[in-house]
Structures are given as structure tokens and as C-alpha cells.
Design an enzyme around this catalytic site. Structure first.
Site, PDB file in Angstrom:
ATOM      1  N   TYR A  74       0.841  -1.207   0.000  1.00 58.02           N
ATOM      2  CA  TYR A  74       0.000   0.000   0.000  1.00 58.02           C
ATOM      3  C   TYR A  74       0.869   1.246   0.000  1.00 58.02           C
ATOM      4  CZ  TYR A  74      -3.749   3.257   0.824  1.00 58.02           C
ATOM      5  OH  TYR A  74      -4.633   4.279   0.679  1.00 58.02           O
ATOM      6  N   PHE A 126      -7.082  22.018 -24.441  1.00 55.02           N
ATOM      7  CA  PHE A 126      -7.378  20.598 -24.546  1.00 55.02           C
ATOM      8  C   PHE A 126      -8.612  20.348 -23.696  1.00 55.02           C
ATOM      9  CE2 PHE A 126      -7.330  16.111 -23.588  1.00 55.02           C
ATOM     10  CZ  PHE A 126      -7.394  15.638 -24.889  1.00 55.02           C
ATOM     11  N   THR A 127      -9.449  19.418 -24.142  1.00 59.14           N
ATOM     12  CA  THR A 127     -10.784  19.208 -23.544  1.00 59.14           C
ATOM     13  C   THR A 127     -10.746  19.054 -22.018  1.00 59.14           C
ATOM     14  OG1 THR A 127     -10.510  16.875 -24.088  1.00 59.14           O
ATOM     15  CG2 THR A 127     -11.751  18.216 -25.652  1.00 59.14           C
ATOM     16  N   ASP A 217       2.105  20.535 -20.208  1.00 54.11           N
ATOM     17  CA  ASP A 217       1.371  19.309 -20.519  1.00 54.11           C
ATOM     18  C   ASP A 217       2.310  18.472 -21.373  1.00 54.11           C
ATOM     19  OD1 ASP A 217      -0.103  17.253 -21.541  1.00 54.11           O
ATOM     20  OD2 ASP A 217      -1.944  18.420 -21.751  1.00 54.11           O
ATOM     21  N   LYS A 260       0.136   7.927 -23.157  1.00 51.67           N
ATOM     22  CA  LYS A 260       0.588   8.285 -24.511  1.00 51.67           C
ATOM     23  C   LYS A 260       2.092   7.998 -24.639  1.00 51.67           C
ATOM     24  CE  LYS A 260      -3.413  10.761 -24.220  1.00 51.67           C
ATOM     25  NZ  LYS A 260      -4.261  10.782 -23.025  1.00 51.67           N
ATOM     26  N   ARG A 384     -12.899  15.976 -33.616  1.00 47.75           N
ATOM     27  CA  ARG A 384     -12.193  17.033 -32.892  1.00 47.75           C
ATOM     28  C   ARG A 384     -12.623  18.365 -33.507  1.00 47.75           C
ATOM     29  NH1 ARG A 384      -9.746  15.035 -28.144  1.00 47.75           N
ATOM     30  NH2 ARG A 384     -11.979  15.221 -27.978  1.00 47.75           N
ATOM     31  N   PHE A 451     -18.411  15.234 -25.927  1.00 48.08           N
ATOM     32  CA  PHE A 451     -18.029  14.376 -27.053  1.00 48.08           C
ATOM     33  C   PHE A 451     -17.950  12.901 -26.664  1.00 48.08           C
ATOM     34  CE2 PHE A 451     -13.666  13.712 -25.665  1.00 48.08           C
ATOM     35  CZ  PHE A 451     -13.462  14.808 -24.848  1.00 48.08           C
TER      36      PHE A 451
HETATM   37  N1  PM9 Z   1      -5.959  12.663 -24.526  1.00 46.68           N
HETATM   38  C1  PM9 Z   1      -6.707  11.665 -26.528  1.00 46.68           C
HETATM   39  O1  PM9 Z   1      -7.334  10.777 -27.093  1.00 46.68           O
HETATM   40  C2  PM9 Z   1      -7.681  10.861 -24.345  1.00 46.68           C
HETATM   41  C3  PM9 Z   1      -8.873  11.514 -23.783  1.00 46.68           C
HETATM   42  S1  PM9 Z   1      -9.631  12.788 -24.680  1.00 46.68           S
HETATM   43  C4  PM9 Z   1     -10.333  12.037 -25.958  1.00 46.68           C
HETATM   44  O2  PM9 Z   1      -5.996  12.496 -27.134  1.00 46.68           O
HETATM   45  C5  PM9 Z   1      -3.501  15.886 -23.432  1.00 46.68           C
HETATM   46  C6  PM9 Z   1      -2.707  16.669 -24.400  1.00 46.68           C
HETATM   47  C7  PM9 Z   1      -4.183  14.760 -23.822  1.00 46.68           C
HETATM   48  C8  PM9 Z   1      -4.966  14.037 -22.874  1.00 46.68           C
HETATM   49  C9  PM9 Z   1      -5.762  12.949 -23.254  1.00 46.68           C
HETATM   50  C10 PM9 Z   1      -4.981  14.504 -21.534  1.00 46.68           C
HETATM   51  C11 PM9 Z   1      -5.773  13.794 -20.484  1.00 46.68           C
HETATM   52  C12 PM9 Z   1      -4.281  15.629 -21.208  1.00 46.68           C
HETATM   53  N2  PM9 Z   1      -3.559  16.302 -22.153  1.00 46.68           N
HETATM   54  O3  PM9 Z   1      -6.832  10.883 -20.828  1.00 46.68           O
HETATM   55  O4  PM9 Z   1      -6.794  11.710 -18.517  1.00 46.68           O
HETATM   56  O5  PM9 Z   1      -4.096  14.369 -25.084  1.00 46.68           O
HETATM   57  O6  PM9 Z   1      -4.933  10.335 -19.331  1.00 46.68           O
HETATM   58  O7  PM9 Z   1      -5.163  12.595 -20.161  1.00 46.68           O
HETATM   59  C13 PM9 Z   1      -6.750  11.760 -25.087  1.00 46.68           C
HETATM   60  P1  PM9 Z   1      -5.994  11.320 -19.686  1.00 46.68           P
END
Ligand code: PM9
Length: 460
Positions: A74, A126-127, A217, A260, A384, A451
Site C-alpha cells: 500500500y 485541450f478538452t 502538458d 501516450k 475534434r 463528445f
Molecule cells: N488525450 C486523446 O485521445 C484521451 C482523452 S480525450 C479524448 O488524445 C492531453 C494533451 C491529452 C490528454 C488525453 C490529456 C488527459 C491531457 N492532455 O486521458 O486523462 O491528449 O490520461 O489525459 C486523449 P488522460
């Protein structure tokens, strides 16, 4: 001697996963059932899944071996310390707060630094990032260069910040209303477009003058570094690892979706050089994610991220990774399909406004096109455009991004060149029948990040 040597992937395939082919009738039924939203399709109904590069990567044998070294204590797991060391060694940041994925880190940094009424300038929204800024009481302000909003402009660093826009915001709202500048590397919504080192240094100079920190980011920092290596003067003999390190040293805090660049299926973190922010985030993580030495990840997940970080900054890996995207983009260009130029890092972004010029933005051209691409060949892509853009938090009106794109995203080390050929041919077939394509309208719209879960119906 051939004039030009091809690159090839620096790996070979050890295990395969079978794909299921479907008929057009099955796909028509599946997309209808999914409310014409590719996020709502069942994976078993998808042939080639190019929805996202997030968590869809193939881990290496070393990463899988690392999973067996998971220390599931843990508290104080040895994998945490390995990950902490990787973040210090490869990214230069001193302190690590692990999270379950990127948005967990965005939540922590936003709630820790943003105050009600603040403005957060950034090189395109970014979303999830913008939503967390808004939920903390902030307003995002786009300071990316104008070229980024023009799909045909071939400027090599469309992720750059327009320093005049940043200065204008500082002059307008005052430095005390700007808690940080948000800098993304390989800017996702612009089409995977890089920021140059020279521009980042300028941003650093300006922000240091006003004592404004930079939140990086760093989700696709290694991909950005590759473009610096091949496009920016003075960097061709540097390794991607060196460039990644240098980028990070020009920033103060970082949020990472490890799903990623680091080639894993789940994970993320907040990294920082600021002890005070670290302490606050470390305290908050136990409320929302988990203890500060795992933050929502299993020990084995942290081990895979640590190993993946080292693999992600290898020149050979990135050359093949970005090279596959370039290959797909060039194929689409050969078929005359309008895409964002230059071809980006993690996906090819189709210009839906140009692809479907008869559809005005209210008819959701990118959403429509993503559905049609699925129907044509079982290939899953992502909208997008206006749907991803959401609504203005104050007026409730649709945000209307200039870019109305379909992202054809490449998971890392998953698909072959033949999959790219099939994808390009399939999209070309949709292009050939583009005049017959009608739009979509919302039938259900959720409050946040619409989306992901919105539903649509065809307009007759
Ligand atoms: N990006 C992508 O497919 C997955 C979710 S949105 C469709 O591109 C950036 C630049 C990203 C991102 C996620 C996140 C969030 C932050 N910044 O999905 O929570 O491209 O791990 O990261 C997606 P998490």
C-alpha cells in the site's frame, strides 16, 4: 545505392490479437446503436481502432517483465521510487505525485494553483485540461499563433505561442490574475503540432519577467522533441532524450498522461520542482486518487511507466512512431484527402470542413465524417471539432473552434503499414462519395466533455 533508405520499426511482433471483420450492414446497425458517436461503439465491432493513442499502446517484453516486479505494498512501493527516478533522470523534475491518468494530475494542479476569476493562457485548449481549469474557477485564453488555426499553413512549429497575445493578456487582466501559463508539447487539438525550443525559451523569458510559472502538458513531449531534432536549427545532432530533458528544464510543473508517450495502458502523474506545490498536491492526492506513493496506479503499472519512459525517448522508437503517422498522412494526400499540414505526430487530422464543404458547422461535419469512416471500413476515428469544443461556460453557446477535424490516431507499436494502407483506401472511398453525405444533430448532450457520451441522429 538507393537514394533514400526506408525506416522500419525497431521491434518485431511476439504476440498477436485477432481482429474481427464486420459487414456493412453490421456496421450500420452498430453505429446507429452507438448514437453515431464512435466513443459509444463496442470495441468488438471495430476492425482498425484509430480512436486514440491513449492507453492503446503495445507494451514491450521488458515492460511486461516489469509488471511481474510489481510491488503491491500500500505504501512505499519500490516501483514508485523507480518511477520517481525515471522522472528525475529523463524529465528533470524533482518531485512526483502519481495519479491514475492525466486528468487526475490536471485536477490536482488546477485546484492547487487556480483561484476564482483567474485566466489561464495556453497554446490551444485541450478538452479535459480546460474543463479542470474552469471547474477551479479559471478561464482559458488561447495564445497559440494564428497559423495553428489554418489547416493549410505549413509552418513547422504550429504549437508556438504568440508572445504578443500573452503580453496583451498580462496587460489586460494583470499578472496577479494569471496563475500560470499552460504549455503543451505536440499540441493535440492543433493536429499534433510542435512548439519550438526557441519559442519555449522566449515564453520562459517573458514569464520569468513577471514571475509566472509554466505548467507543461508533457503528454507527448518526446514526439515534440523529434520534430525539434529534425526541423530546428542546432538540434540535429542532439538525441531525443537530450531535447526532452531540455524542454522540461524550461518549465516548472508538468502534468502527464502516461497513456501516450510512455507506451502504457494506464497511468499519469504530476511532476514539479516547487516543494510547496508538491506538498499541497501530495496532500490532495490522498483525497482523490490514492496514497501519494501510488496515486491510483498499481505498483506494476508504475513499473511499466518507468520502463516506458526510457523506451519513449529512444530516437529509433520515435522515428518509427512519427514515421508511421507521416506514412498514413502521405497516403491520404495521394488520394487528395484534405488533412492538417504539416502532418502531425500522433495522428493524421482530416479537415472535415474541406472534406464536406456542403455541411455547415452546425451540421457537425467532423462527427458525421467519423461515423461515415466507421461505416465504410470499420475504422474508428474521433471527432475534434464543434462537438469536442463544448459550450462557453458563461453564455452556454457552442464554442466554435476554427478547426473542424477528424483525428485518425495511431496507437504506438500496434498496427502495421498494411493497416495504414487499408485505412487510407477506406477514407478515400468515403471521399469519393462525399457529396451524398448529410449531417447529424444532437439527441442527447451531457453537461461535461460532451463528445464522450453525446448521441446523435442523421439529418435527412
Ligand atoms: N488525450 C486523446 O485521445 C484521451 C482523452 S480525450 C479524448 O488524445 C492531453 C494533451 C491529452 C490528454 C488525453 C490529456 C488527459 C491531457 N492532455 O486521458 O486523462 O491528449 O490520461 O489525459 C486523449 P488522460
Amino acid at each position: 545505392m538507393t537514394e533514400r533508405r526506408s525506416w522500419a520499426e525497431p521491434w518485431k511482433i511476439k504476440m498477436v490479437e485477432h481482429l474481427r471483420m464486420t459487414t456493412r450492414e453490421e456496421r450500420l446497425a452498430a453505429i446507429k446503436e452507438a448514437g453515431y458517436n464512435t466513443f459509444l461503439l463496442k470495441s468488438r465491432d471495430v476492425y482498425i481502432d484509430l480512436l486514440t493513442d491513449s492507453g492503446t499502446n503495445a507494451m514491450s517484453d521488458r515492460q511486461w517483465a516489469g509488471m511481474m516486479l510489481g510491488d503491491e505494498a500500500y505504501a512505499g512501493s519500490r516501483n514508485f521510487y523507480h518511477l520517481e527516478k525515471a522522472i528525475q533522470d529523463y524529465y528533470s523534475y524533482k518531485y512526483l505525485v502519481p495519479t491514475h491518468q492525466g486528468r487526475g494530475a490536471e485536477h490536482l494542479i488546477s485546484q492547487t494553483i487556480i483561484k476564482d476569476g483567474d485566466y489561464i493562457p495556453g497554446n490551444m485548449y485541450f478538452t479535459t485540461t480546460r474543463l479542470h481549469q474552469e471547474l477551479a474557477g479559471g478561464t482559458f485564453v488561447d495564445i497559440i499563433i494564428d497559423e495553428a488555426h489554418d489547416t493549410e499553413n505549413e509552418f513547422p512549429f504550429k504549437g508556438n505561442v504568440d508572445l504578443a497575445k500573452l503580453q496583451a493578456l498580462i496587460d489586460k487582466v494583470g499578472v496577479e490574475r494569471i496563475p500560470y501559463v499552460a504549455i503543451a508539447t505536440a499540441v493535440n487539438m492543433a493536429g499534433g503540432q510542435p512548439i519550438s525550443m526557441a519559442n519555449l525559451k522566449e515564453v520562459r523569458k517573458l514569464t520569468q519577467k513577471y514571475n509566472i510559472p509554466i505548467v507543461h502538458d508533457m503528454t507527448r513531449v518526446a514526439e515534440n522533441a523529434w520534430f525539434i531534432k529534425i526541423r530546428e536549427e542546432g538540434y540535429s545532432s542532439k538525441s531525443v532524450a537530450e531535447i526532452v530533458y531540455e524542454i522540461c528544464t524550461l518549465t516548472d510543473h508538468a502534468t502527464m498522461s502516461a497513456k501516450k508517450d510512455p507506451i502504457v495502458n494506464i497511468g499519469g502523474f504530476l511532476a514539479t520542482n516547487d516543494e510547496d506545490i508538491y506538498r499541497k498536491a501530495q496532500n490532495m492526492v490522498v483525497v482523490y486518487e490514492g496514497l501519494h506513493t501510488y496515486g491510483g496506479m498499481a505498483g506494476r503499472d508504475m513499473e511499466a511507466v518507468a520502463i516506458g519512459i526510457a523506451e519513449s525517448v529512444q530516437d529509433d522508437h520515435i522515428r518509427a512512431r512519427v514515421g508511421q503517422t507521416q506514412y498514413l498522412g502521405e497516403k491520404l494526400l495521394e488520394f487528395g484527402v484534405p488533412i492538417v499540414l504539416p502532418i502531425g505526430s500522433h495522428g493524421v487530422f482530416i479537415d472535415a470542413k474541406k472534406f464536406l464543404p456542403n455541411l455547415e458547422q452546425d451540421l457537425l461535419p467532423a462527427q458525421t465524417l467519423a461515423a461515415e469512416i466507421y461505416i465504410e471500413g470499420g475504422i474508428r476515428t474521433m471527432e475534434r471539432g464543434i462537438v469536442s469544443g463544448g459550450r462557453n461556460k458563461d453564455t452556454g453557446e457552442h464554442n466554435r473552434p476554427k478547426l473542424e477535424l477528424v483525428r485518425v490516431t495511431l496507437p504506438r507499436r500496434v498496427y502495421t503499414q498494411s493497416h495504414m494502407d487499408v485505412t487510407a483506401e477506406s477514407i478515400a472511398d468515403v471521399y469519393a462519395r462525399r457529396d451524398s453525405i448529410k449531417g447529424l444533430r444532437f439527441t442527447y448532450e451531457p453537461d461535461y466533455l460532451r463528445f464522450f457520451q453525446a448521441r446523435f441522429e442523421p439529418i435527412d
